[in-house]
Motif scaffolding. Structure first.
Motif, short mmCIF file in Angstrom:
data_model
loop_
_atom_site.label_atom_id
_atom_site.label_comp_id
_atom_site.label_asym_id
_atom_site.label_seq_id
_atom_site.Cartn_x
_atom_site.Cartn_y
_atom_site.Cartn_z
N GLY A 159 2.44 -12.20 0.35
CA GLY A 159 1.37 -12.13 -0.63
C GLY A 159 1.89 -11.71 -1.99
N SER A 160 1.18 -10.78 -2.62
CA SER A 160 1.59 -10.24 -3.91
C SER A 160 2.28 -8.90 -3.72
CB SER A 160 0.37 -10.06 -4.82
OG SER A 160 0.71 -9.27 -5.95
N ILE A 161 3.34 -8.68 -4.47
CA ILE A 161 4.04 -7.40 -4.41
C ILE A 161 3.30 -6.33 -5.22
CG2 ILE A 161 5.50 -7.86 -6.43
CD1 ILE A 161 7.80 -6.49 -4.93
N ALA A 162 2.23 -6.74 -5.91
CA ALA A 162 1.52 -5.81 -6.81
C ALA A 162 0.14 -5.41 -6.30
CB ALA A 162 1.40 -6.42 -8.20
N GLU A 163 -0.07 -5.43 -5.00
CA GLU A 163 -1.35 -5.00 -4.45
C GLU A 163 -1.39 -3.47 -4.44
OE1 GLU A 163 -3.62 -6.99 -4.05
OE2 GLU A 163 -2.80 -8.96 -3.53
N ILE A 164 -1.96 -2.91 -5.51
CA ILE A 164 -1.88 -1.46 -5.69
C ILE A 164 -2.62 -0.68 -4.62
CG2 ILE A 164 -1.41 -1.57 -8.16
CD1 ILE A 164 -4.33 -1.15 -8.71
N ASN A 165 -3.58 -1.31 -3.95
CA ASN A 165 -4.28 -0.62 -2.85
C ASN A 165 -3.40 -0.49 -1.61
OD1 ASN A 165 -4.65 -3.55 -2.88
ND2 ASN A 165 -5.81 -3.26 -0.99
N LEU A 166 -2.28 -1.21 -1.58
CA LEU A 166 -1.39 -1.18 -0.41
C LEU A 166 -0.03 -0.56 -0.72
CD1 LEU A 166 -2.02 -4.77 1.03
CD2 LEU A 166 -3.01 -2.62 1.83
N HIS A 167 0.12 0.03 -1.89
CA HIS A 167 1.45 0.48 -2.29
C HIS A 167 2.03 1.57 -1.37
CE1 HIS A 167 1.99 -1.08 -6.68
NE2 HIS A 167 1.97 -2.03 -5.77
N ASP A 168 1.19 2.27 -0.65
CA ASP A 168 1.71 3.30 0.25
C ASP A 168 2.01 2.75 1.65
OD1 ASP A 168 -0.95 2.83 0.84
OD2 ASP A 168 -1.34 4.89 1.48
N ARG A 169 1.80 1.43 1.86
CA ARG A 169 2.00 0.86 3.20
C ARG A 169 2.36 -0.62 3.13
NH1 ARG A 169 -4.44 1.60 4.77
NH2 ARG A 169 -5.25 0.54 2.94
N ASP A 170 3.05 -1.01 2.06
CA ASP A 170 3.41 -2.42 1.86
C ASP A 170 4.79 -2.67 2.47
OD1 ASP A 170 3.89 -4.96 1.04
OD2 ASP A 170 3.43 -4.63 -1.07
N LEU A 171 4.79 -2.99 3.74
CA LEU A 171 6.03 -3.09 4.50
C LEU A 171 6.88 -4.28 4.07
CD1 LEU A 171 7.88 -2.14 6.72
CD2 LEU A 171 6.35 -3.18 8.42
N ALA A 172 6.26 -5.43 3.86
CA ALA A 172 7.03 -6.65 3.57
C ALA A 172 7.59 -6.66 2.16
CB ALA A 172 6.16 -7.88 3.79
N ASN A 173 7.01 -5.89 1.25
CA ASN A 173 7.44 -5.90 -0.14
C ASN A 173 8.12 -4.60 -0.55
OD1 ASN A 173 6.41 -8.58 -0.96
ND2 ASN A 173 4.39 -7.68 -0.59
N LEU A 174 7.33 -3.58 -0.87
CA LEU A 174 7.89 -2.35 -1.43
C LEU A 174 8.82 -1.63 -0.46
CD1 LEU A 174 4.78 -0.91 -3.30
CD2 LEU A 174 6.47 -2.57 -4.08
#
Length: 497
Positions: free
Chosen positions: A143-158
């Motif tokens: 998806g998007s690497i900038a989904e700020i609602n998922l920044h604490d659990r964005d496994l595939a990106n951050l």
């Protein structure tokens, strides 16, 4: 222990071309002698493939894109290439697959609260094994690497960028419009530590005069300090779709395939759009043949076509109920052309589904099937996941095809014959008249089966099959050709020639 360089191909949104860029990089680097492997920490898709488990103990599931990227890299796919897979099954619930093995069904809240840390550790370990065994890891984001609602659990990106110590290549799709806003906005919303990892951006799906785009490229670079490393032309190399983003809505229809053939020499294959459709990539090889149009249709619409293919489904029972309520059962019984059911579609064509768990009720019972094949499917907690090779003895819509075909099985439930019937694949499948069912995913990737089926479709439709223009080339090579012009210097590689 040596550690590979990792490049994370991240996107400004879903469906911007990350999978294609990753596959193209895998093939390009492999062609130049680089030991490269693909990776995606967490995937959400019902388009899966059966591959060897990384520990050598049997087989497991990964998303189709990492299977494709491993092929592009010239290596055998394993569960390390996609260690966390979420397979949606409706109503906010997904099956969680870790290291290729299904561990349960969870709603999104339960997954993030109770299982995400385990998933992260699974992904981190898998990447560590790949990094120790290869020179380069091409990781794909989600998806998007900038989904700020998922920044604490964005496994595939951050999280991947962090635990893999990855350089980030940002991909944006110009066809969507607002490409520079998407790029700038994405960079603005990234956490500072990941923003520092962005070494460049790539714009995909460009049509037209590059000179018109140049002022925007310069302005973007001046504003952000991030170089545009490439502008890729619009092209579809023919790689399988990763997920259902490209499928029509449940109440809409859509056609894929060649529209350039005279109507008198074209055939249409209807694919009923199950709410929980899975492995719809099974029909893509048909759509790539000149004169063949694959049309996804709602369950309540007429089957105005020359043949029907029923795809797999993540939940055969509930899709069977939806199909019956939509009137599909009756239309299939009345249909005069060839019908092929794959996996869940095969189960649905039988007489009944036993021990069927009906969603939302907690009850099990019997759900009727279409009744076109004399089989009964009984469900159990056991799941079959394995690549297979079978002897095809052509019958039904595959009459005339004789030889070895390969593919894979991923399914719950087993089907038994209720009466003697032709069996196209030894101990798998059943055929009666112009109806055939099998658990073999990837059937139409085999030229032997694909050609026999299309010959039968044309014969049944009373049309003359057109001469084809020959092979359009390897989709992996076409993906590699597509990334020509990307400046890989900031990633530690020479410029693509």
């Amino acid at each position: 222990m040596p550690r590979a360089e990792t490049v994370l191909v991240a996107g400004t949104a879903s469906h911007v071309g990350k999978s294609t860029v990753a596959a193209g990089l895998c093939r390009y680097l492999a062609d130049r002698g680089v030991d490269v492997a693909p990776f995606k920490a967490q995937n959400m898709s019902n388009n899966a493939r059966a591959v060897a488990r990384a520990d050598g103990e049997g087989f497991g599931e990964i998303g189709v894109s990492q299977y494709v990227q491993a092929n592009a890299a010239g290596i055998a796919a394993t569960t390390d290439h996609n260690p966390v897979l979420l397979k949606p099954r409706g109503d906010g619930e997904s099956q969680l697959v870790l290291d290729g093995e299904a561990v349960g069904h969870f709603e999104s809240g339960a997954y993030y609260d109770d299982h995400w840390e385990r998933a992260r550790e699974t992904a981190r370990r898998a990447h560590g094994r790949l990094a120790a065994a290869h020179d380069v890891v091409v990781a794909e984001g989600a998806g998007s690497i900038a989904e700020i609602n998922l920044h604490d659990r964005d496994l595939a990106n951050l999280e991947t960028a962090r635990f893999a110590d990855a350089d980030v290549l940002l991909v944006a799709d110009i066809e969507r419009g607002g490409v520079f806003a998407a790029l700038v906005g994405t960079l603005e919303l990234l956490p500072a530590d990941v923003r520092e990892r962005v070494v460049g951006a790539v714009i995909t799906k460009f049509r037209g005069d590059r000179s018109i785009l140049e002022p925007g490229l310069e302005a973007f670079e001046d504003r952000t300090g991030v170089p545009i490393l490439g502008v890729l032309p619009y092209d579809d190399p023919g790689l399988p779709e990763e997920d259902s983003v490209s499928l029509p809505a449940l109440d809409a229809a859509a056609t894929i395939g060649d529209d350039g053939v005279d109507e008198r020499n074209a055939v249409t294959i209807a694919v009923p759009r199950f709410p929980r459709a899975s492995n719809v990539t099974d029909v893509e090889p048909l759509a790539r043949i000149p004169g063949v149009r694959v049309r996804f249709v709602p369950l309540d619409s007429p089957l105005s076509a020359d043949a029907v293919v029923l795809t797999g489904t993540k939940n055969t029972v509930d899709d069977a109920i939806a199909a019956r309520e939509g009137g599909l059962y009756g239309r299939l019984r009345d249909f005069a052309g060839p019908i092929v059911g794959l996996c869940g579609g095969y189960q649905l064509l039988g007489e009944r589904l036993e021990n069927a768990e009906i969603e939302g009720t907690g009850d099990t019972g019997t759900v009727p099937g279409v009744g076109l094949l004399p089989i009964e499917t009984r469900f159990s907690p056991d799941k079959t996941v394995e690549p297979v090779e079978r002897r095809l003895d052509g019958c039904g819509p595959l009459t005339g095809a004789e030889g070895i075909v390969s593919g894979y099985e991923i399914h719950m439930g087993d089907s038994i014959l209720l009466e003697a019937v032709e069996r196209p694949f030894g101990d798998d499948g059943a055929a009666a008249g112009d109806v055939l069912g099998t658990y073999l995913h990837g059937l139409f990737e085999n030229r032997l089966a694909r050609e026999a089926f299309l010959d039968r479709v044309y014969e049944s439709a009373g049309r003359v099959r057109p001469e084809t223009g020959g092979d359009d080339g390897s989709p992996y090579d076409r993906a590699a050709d597509l990334v020509v012009g990307i400046d890989l210097g900031p990633l530690g590689f020479d410029r693509v020639e």
